[in-house]
Design a protein around this motif. Structure first.
Motif, PDB file in Angstrom:
ATOM      1  N   THR A  62       0.562  -1.416  -0.439  1.00  0.00           N
ATOM      2  CA  THR A  62       0.365  -0.297  -0.477  1.00  0.00           C
ATOM      3  C   THR A  62       0.639   1.124  -0.146  1.00  0.00           C
ATOM      4  O   THR A  62       0.646   2.807  -0.612  1.00  0.00           O
ATOM      5  N   GLY A  63       2.088   0.761   0.674  1.00  0.00           N
ATOM      6  CA  GLY A  63       2.739   2.460   0.578  1.00  0.00           C
ATOM      7  C   GLY A  63       2.571   3.517   1.725  1.00  0.00           C
ATOM      8  O   GLY A  63       3.304   4.225   1.918  1.00  0.00           O
ATOM      9  N   TYR A  64       1.622   2.392   2.531  1.00  0.00           N
ATOM     10  CA  TYR A  64       1.011   3.537   4.321  1.00  0.00           C
ATOM     11  C   TYR A  64       3.042   3.747   4.330  1.00  0.00           C
ATOM     12  O   TYR A  64       3.105   2.192   4.827  1.00  0.00           O
ATOM     13  N   THR A  65       3.264   4.218   5.587  1.00  0.00           N
ATOM     14  CA  THR A  65       4.022   4.593   5.932  1.00  0.00           C
ATOM     15  C   THR A  65       3.643   5.254   7.313  1.00  0.00           C
ATOM     16  O   THR A  65       4.725   5.357   8.309  1.00  0.00           O
ATOM     17  N   GLY A  66       2.468   5.287   8.522  1.00  0.00           N
ATOM     18  CA  GLY A  66       2.035   5.647   9.092  1.00  0.00           C
ATOM     19  C   GLY A  66       2.345   4.683  10.822  1.00  0.00           C
ATOM     20  O   GLY A  66       2.903   3.417  10.489  1.00  0.00           O
ATOM     21  N   MET A  67       1.566   5.311  11.030  1.00  0.00           N
ATOM     22  CA  MET A  67       1.487   4.037  12.591  1.00  0.00           C
ATOM     23  C   MET A  67       0.917   2.805  12.539  1.00  0.00           C
ATOM     24  O   MET A  67      -0.481   2.950  12.087  1.00  0.00           O
ATOM     25  N   GLU A  68       0.941   1.955  13.007  1.00  0.00           N
ATOM     26  CA  GLU A  68      -0.335   0.668  13.351  1.00  0.00           C
ATOM     27  C   GLU A  68      -0.517   0.995  14.938  1.00  0.00           C
ATOM     28  O   GLU A  68      -0.668   1.428  15.571  1.00  0.00           O
ATOM     29  N   ILE A  69      -2.268   0.350  14.686  1.00  0.00           N
ATOM     30  CA  ILE A  69      -2.451  -0.189  16.264  1.00  0.00           C
ATOM     31  C   ILE A  69      -3.200  -1.859  16.075  1.00  0.00           C
ATOM     32  O   ILE A  69      -3.476  -1.884  14.897  1.00  0.00           O
ATOM     33  N   ILE A  70      -2.278  -2.058  17.915  1.00  0.00           N
ATOM     34  CA  ILE A  70      -2.966  -3.343  18.221  1.00  0.00           C
ATOM     35  C   ILE A  70      -3.438  -3.815  19.155  1.00  0.00           C
ATOM     36  O   ILE A  70      -2.708  -2.768  20.115  1.00  0.00           O
TER      37      ILE A  70
END
Length: 92
Positions: free
Chosen positions: A71-79
């Motif tokens: 996706t090219g996403y570079t932000g934070m993840e939430i788990i």
């Protein structure tokens, strides 16, 4: 014990089954095999911090990297985790 995870996009991560017996691979988990489930053994059959780290390293983090590449996403993840003490470790 089973660890399962679902992403907000509806995709599912490979589950991990924790069993008390290393010989469990001879048992048929109807529909599950080495290519769609990770089976690990631990004397009690319950999860601990080390096994949660195995799940994190072999399933969770590679999936995050795959989705980032896709996706090219570079932000934070939430788990979201429950309060199980095995979730407290070096990664989370």
């Amino acid at each position: 014990t089973l660890i399962g995870a679902i992403s907000m996009d509806g995709s599912k991560l490979k589950p991990m089954i924790i069993v008390p017996n290393k010989r469990i691979k001879k048992i048929n988990f109807e529909g599950y095999g080495e290519n769609n489930v990770l089976i690990v053994s631990q004397e009690s059959g319950f999860i601990n911090s080390n096994i949660f780290s195995v799940w994190s390293n072999e399933i969770f983090f590679p999936e995050i990297q795959r989705k980032r590449s896709e996706t090219g996403y570079t932000g934070m993840e939430i788990i979201l985790l429950d309060g199980c003490t095995s979730h407290f470790g070096d990664f989370f």
